[in-house]
Every structure is written in structure tokens, then in C-alpha cells.
Write a protein that holds these residues in place. Structure first.
Motif, short mmCIF file in Angstrom:
data_model
loop_
_atom_site.label_atom_id
_atom_site.label_comp_id
_atom_site.label_asym_id
_atom_site.label_seq_id
_atom_site.Cartn_x
_atom_site.Cartn_y
_atom_site.Cartn_z
N ASP A 111 34.24 33.82 22.24
CA ASP A 111 34.20 32.68 21.31
C ASP A 111 35.41 31.78 21.50
O ASP A 111 36.46 31.99 20.92
CB ASP A 111 34.14 33.21 19.88
CG ASP A 111 34.14 32.12 18.84
OD1 ASP A 111 33.80 30.97 19.17
OD2 ASP A 111 34.49 32.43 17.69
N LYS A 117 30.94 32.67 16.73
CA LYS A 117 29.67 32.70 17.44
C LYS A 117 29.91 32.42 18.91
O LYS A 117 30.91 31.79 19.26
CB LYS A 117 28.70 31.67 16.86
CG LYS A 117 28.36 31.94 15.41
CD LYS A 117 27.46 30.88 14.85
CE LYS A 117 27.20 31.21 13.38
NZ LYS A 117 26.31 30.28 12.76
N SER A 153 25.67 35.03 16.59
CA SER A 153 26.71 35.62 15.75
C SER A 153 26.88 37.08 16.18
O SER A 153 26.09 37.62 16.96
CB SER A 153 26.29 35.57 14.28
OG SER A 153 25.18 36.42 14.06
N THR A 154 27.89 37.73 15.63
CA THR A 154 28.08 39.15 15.90
C THR A 154 26.83 39.92 15.49
O THR A 154 26.36 40.79 16.24
CB THR A 154 29.32 39.67 15.13
OG1 THR A 154 30.47 38.97 15.59
CG2 THR A 154 29.53 41.16 15.34
#
Length: 175
Positions: A111, A117, A153-154
Motif C-alpha cells: 500500500d 488498500k 482491503s485486508t
């Protein structure tokens, strides 16, 4: 998912992590994985940016080593046994507990703008570090970006990794 498919994926994962080709996983193999990823992002393996993924990979090795009772040298059979148990018996919550730090480390390193993200290019850099070519990595990103917003996202990346290993997705994530 059939056990055969799971075993094939886990054999491939084992081979990718067995950097020295010894037929056993050891801490150094996971440190090498971190170094490979760091290099792909133009970072030193000792840089602060790389420490979360390095620590997470070492933690994952320690989890597998402990579950296998292998004293620092995990055979392929032990790795597959521990991982199949994680997937088929312990289930999603335990899988998430074991893999979330790794995925968080990947997202943190990839990121570049700090929004929590990763975009397609950042995702591709990670997968090419693992040995996937860029066109495959781009296709993989399209396959895991379920909402089509161009970011993961994670939680989305963890879901993609989990879905792959649970046989809910055929999107290649191992390079």
C-alpha cells in the motif's frame, strides 16, 4: 473441494516456500520469502516497512512448526497435514487467525499511498515477487476484486486467500 485439489495446492505452496530445495521448510525459507517480496518493492529486508510481513511469515512458520512438532524442520507431509487440518477441521476462524498477520503485512508493504488498500499494480508486484508473470497477476487481481472497485482491503485479500485454499476460488495466488 476435493482433498486431491487441496493437496496439489499445498504441494505447490510448499515448493514455493522451500527456497533452498531441501525438502523441508525452515525459518530461513520464510525469511527468504520476505526478502524476495522486499526486493520486489525496492526495500531492504531489514527496513521498517518490511518488518510486518517478515514477522508474519516467521510467525506462520512457527505456527506450522509447532503444530507439526517438527523442531524447526517441517517436511512436506507435515506441512500438508497441518494445513489440511487447518482448512478442513479447524475452519475459517482459525485460518483467519493464522493468516491475517501475513495478509496485513502484505497490504502494509504494498500500500504505497497509505489508504489501507492495494490496487492492481501493487497486487501484481507482490505476485510477481512470488514468481507469477505480470499478465497472470493482472488477471488474478480482476478475479479477486469482487466489487470491481480496483482496490483490495485486508479483508478482501484475506477472503481471496481463504477462498483459494478452501476451494471456493480457482484464481491462482501462488505464482
Amino acid at each position: 473441494m476435493t482433498t486431491t485439489v487441496a493437496t496439489e495446492r499445498l504441494q505447490k505452496r510448499f515448493a514455493k516456500w522451500d527456497h533452498d530445495g531441501s525438502g523441508r521448510l525452515e525459518r530461513a525459507d520464510f525469511e527468504q520469502e520476505a526478502a524476495q517480496i522486499a526486493q520486489a518493492f525496492g526495500k531492504s529486508v531489514d527496513s521498517a516497512d518490511v518488518q510486518p510481513i517478515k514477522n508474519a511469515l516467521i510467525g506462520l512458520f512457527e505456527y506450522v512448526d509447532q503444530e507439526a512438532g517438527s523442531n524447526g524442520l517441517v517436511t512436506e507431509a507435515q506441512f500438508i497435514g497441518v494445513t489440511e487440518k487447518l482448512i478442513f477441521e479447524k475452519g475459517e476462524a482459525e485460518f483467519n487467525r493464522a493468516l491475517t498477520p501475513v495478509v496485513q503485512g502484505i497490504v502494509a508493504l504494498c500500500d504505497k499511498n497509505g489508504d489501507g488498500k492495494i490496487n492492481g499494480a501493487e497486487f501484481a508486484t507482490w505476485l510477481t515477487a512470488l514468481g507469477m508473470d505480470e499478465s497472470q497477476a493482472a488477471a488474478a487481481f480482476q478475479g479477486v476484486d469482487k466489487d470491481g472497485n480496483g482496490e483490495l482491503s485486508t479483508d478482501e485479500l484475506l477472503a481471496a486467500v481463504r477462498d483459494y485454499h478452501f476451494g471456493l476460488s480457482d484464481v491462482e495466488l501462488l505464482g
